[in-house]
Write a protein that holds these residues in place. Sequence first.
Motif, PDB file in Angstrom:
ATOM      1  N   ASP A  38       2.524  18.057 -17.206  1.00  0.00           N
ATOM      2  CA  ASP A  38       3.686  17.103 -17.090  1.00  0.00           C
ATOM      3  C   ASP A  38       3.043  15.598 -17.821  1.00  0.00           C
ATOM      4  OD1 ASP A  38       6.086  16.190 -15.834  1.00  0.00           O
ATOM      5  OD2 ASP A  38       4.865  14.946 -14.335  1.00  0.00           O
ATOM      6  N   TYR A  39       2.029  15.560 -17.904  1.00  0.00           N
ATOM      7  CA  TYR A  39       1.400  14.347 -18.527  1.00  0.00           C
ATOM      8  C   TYR A  39       1.727  14.273 -19.975  1.00  0.00           C
ATOM      9  CZ  TYR A  39      -1.479  10.039 -19.836  1.00  0.00           C
ATOM     10  OH  TYR A  39      -1.797   8.953 -20.277  1.00  0.00           O
ATOM     11  N   ARG A  40       1.418  15.450 -20.570  1.00  0.00           N
ATOM     12  CA  ARG A  40       1.634  15.772 -21.917  1.00  0.00           C
ATOM     13  C   ARG A  40       2.904  15.672 -22.238  1.00  0.00           C
ATOM     14  NH1 ARG A  40      -3.120  19.014 -25.232  1.00  0.00           N
ATOM     15  NH2 ARG A  40      -1.105  19.251 -26.757  1.00  0.00           N
ATOM     16  N   ALA A  41       3.798  16.340 -21.323  1.00  0.00           N
ATOM     17  CA  ALA A  41       5.225  16.522 -21.678  1.00  0.00           C
ATOM     18  C   ALA A  41       5.771  15.101 -21.646  1.00  0.00           C
ATOM     19  CB  ALA A  41       6.065  17.286 -20.638  1.00  0.00           C
ATOM     20  N   HIS A  42       5.370  14.192 -21.107  1.00  0.00           N
ATOM     21  CA  HIS A  42       5.705  12.669 -20.968  1.00  0.00           C
ATOM     22  C   HIS A  42       5.096  11.789 -21.938  1.00  0.00           C
ATOM     23  CE1 HIS A  42       7.842  14.006 -17.010  1.00  0.00           C
ATOM     24  NE2 HIS A  42       8.558  13.052 -17.326  1.00  0.00           N
ATOM     25  N   ALA A  43       4.132  12.276 -22.714  1.00  0.00           N
ATOM     26  CA  ALA A  43       3.075  11.420 -23.623  1.00  0.00           C
ATOM     27  C   ALA A  43       4.031  10.330 -24.235  1.00  0.00           C
ATOM     28  CB  ALA A  43       2.300  12.408 -24.323  1.00  0.00           C
ATOM     29  N   PRO A  44       5.150  10.822 -25.037  1.00  0.00           N
ATOM     30  CA  PRO A  44       5.859   9.806 -25.794  1.00  0.00           C
ATOM     31  C   PRO A  44       6.108   8.680 -24.831  1.00  0.00           C
ATOM     32  CG  PRO A  44       6.513  11.714 -26.783  1.00  0.00           C
ATOM     33  CD  PRO A  44       5.780  11.960 -25.441  1.00  0.00           C
ATOM     34  N   GLU A  45       6.626   9.096 -24.019  1.00  0.00           N
ATOM     35  CA  GLU A  45       7.234   8.071 -22.887  1.00  0.00           C
ATOM     36  C   GLU A  45       6.290   7.154 -22.353  1.00  0.00           C
ATOM     37  OE1 GLU A  45      10.136   7.260 -19.117  1.00  0.00           O
ATOM     38  OE2 GLU A  45       9.848   9.559 -19.865  1.00  0.00           O
ATOM     39  N   LEU A  46       5.059   7.613 -21.981  1.00  0.00           N
ATOM     40  CA  LEU A  46       3.890   6.895 -21.702  1.00  0.00           C
ATOM     41  C   LEU A  46       3.318   5.839 -22.582  1.00  0.00           C
ATOM     42  CD1 LEU A  46       2.443  10.032 -19.527  1.00  0.00           C
ATOM     43  CD2 LEU A  46       3.930   8.132 -18.797  1.00  0.00           C
ATOM     44  N   GLY A  47       3.461   6.459 -23.709  1.00  0.00           N
ATOM     45  CA  GLY A  47       2.805   5.638 -24.922  1.00  0.00           C
ATOM     46  C   GLY A  47       3.918   4.428 -25.173  1.00  0.00           C
ATOM     47  N   ARG A  48       4.961   4.622 -24.988  1.00  0.00           N
ATOM     48  CA  ARG A  48       5.923   3.526 -25.195  1.00  0.00           C
ATOM     49  C   ARG A  48       5.533   2.312 -23.686  1.00  0.00           C
ATOM     50  NH1 ARG A  48       9.317   7.686 -26.998  1.00  0.00           N
ATOM     51  NH2 ARG A  48      10.377   7.889 -24.927  1.00  0.00           N
ATOM     52  N   ILE A  49       5.592   3.028 -22.571  1.00  0.00           N
ATOM     53  CA  ILE A  49       5.279   2.266 -21.546  1.00  0.00           C
ATOM     54  C   ILE A  49       3.968   1.293 -21.834  1.00  0.00           C
ATOM     55  CG2 ILE A  49       4.737   1.867 -19.173  1.00  0.00           C
ATOM     56  CD1 ILE A  49       6.658   4.510 -18.690  1.00  0.00           C
TER      57      ILE A  49
ATOM     58  N   GLY B 143       0.899  -1.347   0.175  1.00  0.00           N
ATOM     59  CA  GLY B 143      -0.061   0.113   0.171  1.00  0.00           C
ATOM     60  C   GLY B 143       0.659   1.190  -0.073  1.00  0.00           C
ATOM     61  N   LYS B 144       1.755   1.153  -0.529  1.00  0.00           N
ATOM     62  CA  LYS B 144       3.175   2.126  -0.460  1.00  0.00           C
ATOM     63  C   LYS B 144       3.081   2.711  -1.800  1.00  0.00           C
ATOM     64  CE  LYS B 144       5.818   1.704   3.786  1.00  0.00           C
ATOM     65  NZ  LYS B 144       4.372   0.650   4.332  1.00  0.00           N
ATOM     66  N   VAL B 145       2.964   4.050  -2.212  1.00  0.00           N
ATOM     67  CA  VAL B 145       3.129   4.557  -3.542  1.00  0.00           C
ATOM     68  C   VAL B 145       4.731   4.424  -3.997  1.00  0.00           C
ATOM     69  CG1 VAL B 145       3.355   6.454  -5.152  1.00  0.00           C
ATOM     70  CG2 VAL B 145       1.296   6.315  -3.353  1.00  0.00           C
ATOM     71  N   VAL B 146       5.057   3.760  -5.143  1.00  0.00           N
ATOM     72  CA  VAL B 146       6.197   3.465  -5.706  1.00  0.00           C
ATOM     73  C   VAL B 146       6.611   4.637  -6.837  1.00  0.00           C
ATOM     74  CG1 VAL B 146       7.396   2.001  -7.320  1.00  0.00           C
ATOM     75  CG2 VAL B 146       5.839   1.128  -5.618  1.00  0.00           C
ATOM     76  N   GLY B 147       7.867   5.286  -6.590  1.00  0.00           N
ATOM     77  CA  GLY B 147       8.319   6.066  -7.655  1.00  0.00           C
ATOM     78  C   GLY B 147       7.841   7.372  -7.565  1.00  0.00           C
ATOM     79  N   ASP B 148       8.758   8.429  -7.725  1.00  0.00           N
ATOM     80  CA  ASP B 148       8.557   9.934  -7.582  1.00  0.00           C
ATOM     81  C   ASP B 148       8.344  10.783  -9.038  1.00  0.00           C
ATOM     82  OD1 ASP B 148       8.829   9.968  -4.789  1.00  0.00           O
ATOM     83  OD2 ASP B 148      11.163   9.544  -5.039  1.00  0.00           O
ATOM     84  N   THR B 149       8.436   9.809 -10.184  1.00  0.00           N
ATOM     85  CA  THR B 149       8.008  10.585 -11.252  1.00  0.00           C
ATOM     86  C   THR B 149       6.935  10.078 -12.199  1.00  0.00           C
ATOM     87  OG1 THR B 149       9.529   9.066 -12.699  1.00  0.00           O
ATOM     88  CG2 THR B 149      10.660  10.912 -11.800  1.00  0.00           C
ATOM     89  N   LEU B 150       6.120  10.682 -12.890  1.00  0.00           N
ATOM     90  CA  LEU B 150       5.165  10.357 -13.603  1.00  0.00           C
ATOM     91  C   LEU B 150       5.325   9.043 -14.423  1.00  0.00           C
ATOM     92  CD1 LEU B 150       2.004  10.597 -14.394  1.00  0.00           C
ATOM     93  CD2 LEU B 150       2.827  12.313 -16.288  1.00  0.00           C
ATOM     94  N   PRO B 151       6.433   8.784 -15.129  1.00  0.00           N
ATOM     95  CA  PRO B 151       6.683   7.559 -16.120  1.00  0.00           C
ATOM     96  C   PRO B 151       6.570   6.403 -15.000  1.00  0.00           C
ATOM     97  CG  PRO B 151       7.853   9.361 -16.919  1.00  0.00           C
ATOM     98  CD  PRO B 151       7.399  10.027 -15.764  1.00  0.00           C
ATOM     99  N   VAL B 152       7.389   6.703 -13.905  1.00  0.00           N
ATOM    100  CA  VAL B 152       7.760   5.283 -13.106  1.00  0.00           C
ATOM    101  C   VAL B 152       6.206   5.060 -12.385  1.00  0.00           C
ATOM    102  CG1 VAL B 152       8.645   4.410 -10.744  1.00  0.00           C
ATOM    103  CG2 VAL B 152       9.953   5.658 -12.560  1.00  0.00           C
ATOM    104  N   GLN B 153       5.546   6.016 -11.941  1.00  0.00           N
ATOM    105  CA  GLN B 153       3.929   5.775 -11.311  1.00  0.00           C
ATOM    106  C   GLN B 153       3.286   5.249 -12.287  1.00  0.00           C
ATOM    107  OE1 GLN B 153       2.389   8.330  -8.763  1.00  0.00           O
ATOM    108  NE2 GLN B 153       4.421   8.844  -7.387  1.00  0.00           N
ATOM    109  N   PHE B 154       3.252   5.886 -13.562  1.00  0.00           N
ATOM    110  CA  PHE B 154       2.169   5.415 -14.894  1.00  0.00           C
ATOM    111  C   PHE B 154       2.436   3.778 -14.989  1.00  0.00           C
ATOM    112  CE2 PHE B 154       1.145   4.408 -19.106  1.00  0.00           C
ATOM    113  CZ  PHE B 154      -0.225   5.335 -19.331  1.00  0.00           C
ATOM    114  N   GLU B 155       3.831   3.245 -14.946  1.00  0.00           N
ATOM    115  CA  GLU B 155       4.237   1.944 -15.457  1.00  0.00           C
ATOM    116  C   GLU B 155       3.379   1.102 -14.289  1.00  0.00           C
ATOM    117  OE1 GLU B 155       7.731  -0.932 -16.523  1.00  0.00           O
ATOM    118  OE2 GLU B 155       8.204   1.246 -16.240  1.00  0.00           O
ATOM    119  N   LYS B 156       3.769   1.501 -12.942  1.00  0.00           N
ATOM    120  CA  LYS B 156       3.136   0.678 -11.804  1.00  0.00           C
ATOM    121  C   LYS B 156       1.598   0.695 -11.905  1.00  0.00           C
ATOM    122  CE  LYS B 156       3.401  -1.698  -8.101  1.00  0.00           C
ATOM    123  NZ  LYS B 156       3.635  -3.045  -8.325  1.00  0.00           N
ATOM    124  N   ALA B 157       1.032   1.955 -11.919  1.00  0.00           N
ATOM    125  CA  ALA B 157      -0.535   1.821 -11.987  1.00  0.00           C
ATOM    126  C   ALA B 157      -0.951   1.096 -13.039  1.00  0.00           C
ATOM    127  CB  ALA B 157      -0.667   3.593 -12.180  1.00  0.00           C
TER     128      ALA B 157
END
Length: 141
Positions: A94-105, A50-64
């Motif tokens: 921030d989400y838009r800025a990371h969109a290409p990376e989030l798309g790859r994930i 029940g602990k949040v993993v990661g401090d950046t959006l891409p790391v948290q997006f991958e876990k979520a």
Amino acid sequence: MTTHHPHRPHQLHRLNPPELSPPSGFSHAVTVTGSQLVFLAGQTALDAEGKVVGDTLPVQFEKALGNLLTALHAAGGAPSGLARVTVYATDVADYRAHAPELGRIWSRLAGRDYPAMAVIGAVRLWDERALVELDGVAVLP
């Protein structure tokens, strides 16, 4: 009209009409025939304790996303069965800025059969350290 095919118990059809802007990483509409649905609760980047993993959006997006897919697999589904996913982000810029990376994930974990999607800005999520949450509806095979 779609006819039911007994040898294919369910079908998802992804519709992207030319009158709408070309979709990138989502489908404009998804129809489902002859299926059982699974409704997936919102998932953030929580680990099993029940602990949040990661401090950046891409790391948290991958876990979520991984958590969402874990729930889907437990229900007997697969990523290609995702019909609808909503992403709640605490910082849409921030989400838009990371969109290409989030798309790859997304592609690596869930493939390229995109559901109907929306990204919604949220003031905060249940856990104040969470930067992103995903929920959805999927079709079981």
